[in-house]
Design a protein around this motif. Structure first.
Motif, mmCIF file in Angstrom:
data_model
loop_
_atom_site.group_PDB
_atom_site.id
_atom_site.type_symbol
_atom_site.label_atom_id
_atom_site.label_comp_id
_atom_site.label_asym_id
_atom_site.label_seq_id
_atom_site.Cartn_x
_atom_site.Cartn_y
_atom_site.Cartn_z
ATOM 1 N N ASP A 293 39.404 28.675 45.023
ATOM 2 C CA ASP A 293 38.035 29.774 45.849
ATOM 3 C C ASP A 293 36.673 28.902 44.860
ATOM 4 O O ASP A 293 35.898 28.574 45.167
ATOM 5 N N TRP A 294 37.069 28.812 43.704
ATOM 6 C CA TRP A 294 35.784 28.872 41.777
ATOM 7 C C TRP A 294 35.434 27.819 42.856
ATOM 8 O O TRP A 294 34.246 26.693 42.760
ATOM 9 N N LEU A 295 36.485 27.197 43.037
ATOM 10 C CA LEU A 295 36.266 25.212 42.997
ATOM 11 C C LEU A 295 35.513 24.767 43.986
ATOM 12 O O LEU A 295 34.477 24.139 44.044
ATOM 13 N N ARG A 296 36.349 25.880 44.997
ATOM 14 C CA ARG A 296 34.528 25.475 46.593
ATOM 15 C C ARG A 296 33.628 26.010 46.153
ATOM 16 O O ARG A 296 32.316 25.337 46.712
ATOM 17 N N VAL A 297 33.184 26.881 45.605
ATOM 18 C CA VAL A 297 32.019 27.704 45.483
ATOM 19 C C VAL A 297 30.965 27.200 44.782
ATOM 20 O O VAL A 297 29.943 26.400 45.468
ATOM 21 N N LEU A 298 31.787 26.279 44.028
ATOM 22 C CA LEU A 298 31.128 25.880 42.293
ATOM 23 C C LEU A 298 30.652 24.438 43.465
ATOM 24 O O LEU A 298 30.861 23.575 43.751
ATOM 25 N N ARG A 299 29.161 23.919 42.671
ATOM 26 C CA ARG A 299 28.708 22.259 43.089
ATOM 27 C C ARG A 299 29.442 21.185 41.984
ATOM 28 O O ARG A 299 30.082 22.172 40.679
ATOM 29 N N PRO A 300 29.972 19.808 41.649
ATOM 30 C CA PRO A 300 29.988 19.216 41.055
ATOM 31 C C PRO A 300 29.570 19.972 39.849
ATOM 32 O O PRO A 300 27.927 19.139 39.490
ATOM 33 N N GLY A 301 30.388 19.958 38.763
ATOM 34 C CA GLY A 301 29.145 20.080 37.595
ATOM 35 C C GLY A 301 28.797 21.846 36.831
ATOM 36 O O GLY A 301 28.116 22.123 35.624
ATOM 37 N N GLY A 302 29.157 22.768 37.568
ATOM 38 C CA GLY A 302 29.027 23.644 37.799
ATOM 39 C C GLY A 302 29.862 24.456 36.897
ATOM 40 O O GLY A 302 31.516 23.681 36.496
ATOM 41 N N ARG A 303 29.742 25.335 36.016
ATOM 42 C CA ARG A 303 30.121 26.217 34.870
ATOM 43 C C ARG A 303 31.231 27.503 35.518
ATOM 44 O O ARG A 303 30.791 27.834 36.456
ATOM 45 N N LEU A 304 32.396 27.310 34.718
ATOM 46 C CA LEU A 304 33.119 28.485 35.281
ATOM 47 C C LEU A 304 33.505 29.224 34.120
ATOM 48 O O LEU A 304 33.108 28.904 33.190
ATOM 49 N N ALA A 305 33.389 30.659 33.994
ATOM 50 C CA ALA A 305 33.314 31.152 32.881
ATOM 51 C C ALA A 305 34.414 32.771 33.757
ATOM 52 O O ALA A 305 34.230 33.415 33.937
ATOM 53 N N PHE A 306 35.512 33.112 32.461
ATOM 54 C CA PHE A 306 36.654 34.014 33.146
ATOM 55 C C PHE A 306 36.960 34.059 31.642
ATOM 56 O O PHE A 306 37.261 33.679 31.201
ATOM 57 N N SER A 307 37.535 35.728 31.553
ATOM 58 C CA SER A 307 38.367 36.596 30.784
ATOM 59 C C SER A 307 39.989 36.508 30.922
ATOM 60 O O SER A 307 40.456 36.752 32.865
ATOM 61 N N VAL A 308 40.788 36.270 30.507
ATOM 62 C CA VAL A 308 42.070 36.634 30.831
ATOM 63 C C VAL A 308 43.577 37.625 30.235
ATOM 64 O O VAL A 308 42.708 36.968 29.094
ATOM 65 N N VAL A 309 43.610 38.691 30.644
ATOM 66 C CA VAL A 309 44.585 39.204 29.431
ATOM 67 C C VAL A 309 46.062 38.833 29.236
ATOM 68 O O VAL A 309 46.240 37.337 29.869
ATOM 69 N N SER A 310 46.284 38.881 28.027
ATOM 70 C CA SER A 310 47.661 38.540 27.411
ATOM 71 C C SER A 310 48.698 38.957 28.178
ATOM 72 O O SER A 310 48.749 39.775 28.031
ATOM 73 N N GLY A 311 49.420 38.390 28.345
ATOM 74 C CA GLY A 311 51.214 38.036 28.356
ATOM 75 C C GLY A 311 51.554 38.929 27.541
ATOM 76 O O GLY A 311 52.676 39.250 28.168
ATOM 77 N N ALA A 312 50.549 38.400 26.272
ATOM 78 C CA ALA A 312 52.330 39.388 25.380
ATOM 79 C C ALA A 312 51.056 41.242 25.214
ATOM 80 O O ALA A 312 52.794 42.358 24.837
ATOM 81 N N ARG A 313 49.958 41.203 25.618
ATOM 82 C CA ARG A 313 49.672 42.612 25.583
ATOM 83 C C ARG A 313 49.792 43.456 27.056
ATOM 84 O O ARG A 313 49.477 44.656 26.891
ATOM 85 N N PHE A 314 49.813 42.788 28.163
ATOM 86 C CA PHE A 314 49.285 43.153 29.059
ATOM 87 C C PHE A 314 50.402 43.541 30.269
ATOM 88 O O PHE A 314 51.468 43.464 30.250
ATOM 89 N N LYS A 315 50.453 44.929 29.670
ATOM 90 C CA LYS A 315 51.263 45.887 30.084
ATOM 91 C C LYS A 315 51.269 46.874 31.285
ATOM 92 O O LYS A 315 50.866 48.172 30.727
ATOM 93 N N PRO A 316 50.619 46.454 32.937
ATOM 94 C CA PRO A 316 49.888 47.524 33.519
ATOM 95 C C PRO A 316 51.452 48.756 34.064
ATOM 96 O O PRO A 316 52.897 48.123 34.057
ATOM 97 N N SER A 317 50.439 49.533 34.525
ATOM 98 C CA SER A 317 51.714 50.873 34.912
ATOM 99 C C SER A 317 50.960 51.921 35.968
ATOM 100 O O SER A 317 49.945 51.546 36.020
ATOM 101 N N GLY A 318 51.266 52.067 36.246
ATOM 102 C CA GLY A 318 51.505 53.402 37.356
ATOM 103 C C GLY A 318 50.702 52.838 38.416
ATOM 104 O O GLY A 318 51.058 51.579 38.510
ATOM 105 N N ALA A 319 49.370 53.261 39.472
ATOM 106 C CA ALA A 319 49.055 52.205 40.652
ATOM 107 C C ALA A 319 48.570 51.231 40.676
ATOM 108 O O ALA A 319 48.767 50.452 41.162
ATOM 109 N N PHE A 320 48.530 50.705 38.847
ATOM 110 C CA PHE A 320 47.714 49.953 39.110
ATOM 111 C C PHE A 320 48.857 48.070 39.462
ATOM 112 O O PHE A 320 48.367 47.455 39.890
#
Length: 205
Positions: A125-152
Motif C-alpha cells: 500500500d505504501w508503494l501504491r500511494v507514494l510517487r516515484p522517488g517518494g520517501r518512506l520512513a518507518f520504525s519496526v520492533v526487534s524480534g529479540a525484544r518484542f514479546k506482546p502479551s494480553g489483548a495486544f
C-alpha cells in the motif's frame, strides 16, 4: 479481530499514551533525515499524532494523519491549536491499510511505532500511494525484544517476521520493492532499561 475490537483496544490506551516520551523520540528521529518541502505527507496509524506533528518541521503542503481509534485521534487533534495553528494536518478515522489516499499522491509516508500491528501488507500500500522517488520512513520492533502479551498479542499480524538486526530491518523494505534503503538501531535509555527499535528509510522506485 475486527476493526471495532481493534479500535476499542486502542481507545482504551489513548488517555495515557502521551505520558510516554518514547513515542515522540521515535517520531522525531524518523522525520529528521527527510527532505524539506514535501507536498503530501501521510502518517499511517498516527496514534496521538507524534509523527504528524514532527513532520511539520519539513514545511509540507499537507499532512494526512489516519488512525483506527477515534479516542487516539481526538487526543491528537486536541493538540492542533498549539502545535498546528495553520491547520496543515488533516485527521481521519480510518483503517491504516489501505490508506485513504490516491495512487502516487504522496511524497512521504511515515509509520512510527505501528508496523507491528499492520503487518507486511502495509508495504504494498505504501508503494501504491507514494510517487516515484517518494520517501518512506518507518520504525519496526526487534524480534529479540518484542514479546506482546494480553489483548495486544491478538493484534500482531502473522505475515511479518520481526528483524533482529539492521540488515534484517532494511530487508523488509528492499524485499517489498523499495530502493536506497537504510536502517539503524535507535535506542533511548530510561530508568532501568534501554528501549530500542529499528529506523528504516527508503525510496519508492
Amino acid at each position: 479481530m475486527d476493526h471495532d475490537s481493534r479500535a476499542a483496544l486502542f481507545d482504551s490506551t489513548a488517555e495515557h499514551y502521551d505520558e510516554d516520551p518514547w513515542h515522540a523520540a521515535v517520531a522525531e528521529a524518523l522525520v529528521s533525515p527527510l527532505p524539506d518541502a514535501p507536498g503530501l505527507v501521510l502518517d499511517v496509524a498516527t496514534g496521538t499524532g507524534f509523527a504528524a506533528y514532527a513532520a511539520l518541521r519539513l514545511k509540507p503542503a499537507r499532512v494526512l494523519a489516519v488512525d483506527l481509534s477515534p479516542a487516539m485521534l481526538a487526543r491528537a487533534s486536541a493538540k492542533a491549536a498549539e502545535l498546528d495553528p495553520d491547520g496543515v494536518i488533516s485527521w481521519q478515522v480510518a483503517p491504516a491499510v489501505p490508506m485513504p489516499a490516491a495512487d502516487g499522491s504522496a511524497d512521504v509516508v511515515l509509520c512510527a511505532s505501528s508496523l507491528h500491528f499492520l503487518g507486511a501488507v502495509a508495504f504494498a500500500d505504501w508503494l501504491r500511494v507514494l510517487r516515484p522517488g517518494g520517501r518512506l520512513a518507518f520504525s519496526v520492533v526487534s524480534g529479540a525484544r518484542f514479546k506482546p502479551s494480553g489483548a495486544f498479542a491478538d493484534f500482531v499480524p502473522r505475515d511479518l517476521s520481526f528483524p533482529t538486526d539492521d540488515d534484517g530491518a532494511a530487508a523488509l523494505a528492499s524485499s517489498a520493492g523499495f530502493v536506497d534503503v537504510s536502517a539503524r538501531t535507535f535506542s533511548v535509555e530510561g530508568g532501568d532499561r534501554v528501549r530500542s527499535v529499528f529506523l528504516v528509510h527508503a525510496t519508492a522506485p
